[in-house]
Design a protein around this motif. Structure first.
Motif, PDB file in Angstrom:
ATOM      1  N   ALA A  22      -4.387   5.871  -3.163  1.00  0.00           N
ATOM      2  CA  ALA A  22      -4.697   5.800  -1.729  1.00  0.00           C
ATOM      3  C   ALA A  22      -6.175   5.455  -1.570  1.00  0.00           C
ATOM      4  N   TYR A  23      -6.459   4.167  -1.478  1.00  0.00           N
ATOM      5  CA  TYR A  23      -7.853   3.705  -1.462  1.00  0.00           C
ATOM      6  C   TYR A  23      -8.452   3.586  -0.067  1.00  0.00           C
ATOM      7  N   LEU A  24      -7.645   3.676   0.986  1.00  0.00           N
ATOM      8  CA  LEU A  24      -8.207   3.611   2.336  1.00  0.00           C
ATOM      9  C   LEU A  24      -8.994   4.876   2.640  1.00  0.00           C
ATOM     10  N   GLU A  25      -9.935   4.744   3.531  1.00  0.00           N
ATOM     11  CA  GLU A  25     -10.702   5.901   4.016  1.00  0.00           C
ATOM     12  C   GLU A  25      -9.676   6.946   4.480  1.00  0.00           C
ATOM     13  N   PRO A  26      -9.878   8.238   4.174  1.00  0.00           N
ATOM     14  CA  PRO A  26      -8.844   9.258   4.421  1.00  0.00           C
ATOM     15  C   PRO A  26      -8.255   9.271   5.832  1.00  0.00           C
ATOM     16  N   LYS A  57      -0.253  11.391   0.760  1.00  0.00           N
ATOM     17  CA  LYS A  57      -1.536  11.003   1.358  1.00  0.00           C
ATOM     18  C   LYS A  57      -2.704  11.175   0.401  1.00  0.00           C
ATOM     19  N   ASP A  58      -2.572  12.047  -0.579  1.00  0.00           N
ATOM     20  CA  ASP A  58      -3.647  12.281  -1.546  1.00  0.00           C
ATOM     21  C   ASP A  58      -3.393  11.595  -2.891  1.00  0.00           C
ATOM     22  N   ASN A  79      -6.097   6.219   6.153  1.00  0.00           N
ATOM     23  CA  ASN A  79      -4.923   6.451   5.319  1.00  0.00           C
ATOM     24  C   ASN A  79      -3.895   7.301   6.077  1.00  0.00           C
ATOM     25  N   ASN A  80      -4.340   8.399   6.678  1.00  0.00           N
ATOM     26  CA  ASN A  80      -3.435   9.263   7.445  1.00  0.00           C
ATOM     27  C   ASN A  80      -2.846   8.531   8.638  1.00  0.00           C
ATOM     28  N   ILE A 116      -0.065   6.212   7.379  1.00  0.00           N
ATOM     29  CA  ILE A 116       1.116   6.977   6.980  1.00  0.00           C
ATOM     30  C   ILE A 116       1.855   7.530   8.194  1.00  0.00           C
ATOM     31  N   ILE A 127       1.500   4.357  -3.006  1.00  0.00           N
ATOM     32  CA  ILE A 127       1.112   5.765  -2.865  1.00  0.00           C
ATOM     33  C   ILE A 127       2.330   6.689  -2.810  1.00  0.00           C
ATOM     34  N   TYR A 177       0.836  -1.208   0.000  1.00  0.00           N
ATOM     35  CA  TYR A 177       0.000   0.000   0.000  1.00  0.00           C
ATOM     36  C   TYR A 177       0.872   1.259   0.000  1.00  0.00           C
TER      37      TYR A 177
END
Length: 99
Positions: A63-67, A58-59, A70-71, A74, A48, A44
């Motif tokens: 980046a398919y995870l919910e924001p 992050k954008d 995702n953050n 990371i 990204i 993953y």
């Protein structure tokens, strides 16, 4: 033989797939721990990255995870993210996308 066994060998749910020392020492493996579960997020994270700068974005379109998740991934690479996860999510339903 199922596809997973073909590429990764025999496995059993609940049995460790990686030696902890290998995860801690490898500069090429990325993981996040949440509630005593360790998620290998290497693919993953590599997906990204900016191809030229190699920086994690992050954008990024991949980046398919919910924001928020995702953050979290990371910002907590190679760390236990349980405390942060529990402060953001009331239950672990969102983890189904990582299992």
């Amino acid at each position: 033989v199922n596809a997973t066994s073909k590429y990764m060998g025999e496995f059993e749910k609940g049995v460790l797939a990686h030696d902890g020392a290998v995860l801690l020492e490898s500069p090429f493996t990325f993981w996040v721990s949440i509630d005593d579960r360790v998620y290998n997020v290497t693919e993953y994270v590599n997906d990204i990255r900016n191809e030229q700068t190699k920086q994690i974005e992050k954008d990024h379109p991949n980046a398919y995870l919910e924001p928020t998740l995702n953050n979290l991934v990371i910002n907590k690479l190679n760390e236990d993210a349980t405390e942060l996860f529990l402060s953001v999510y009331p239950d672990d339903r969102v983890l189904m996308c990582m299992d």
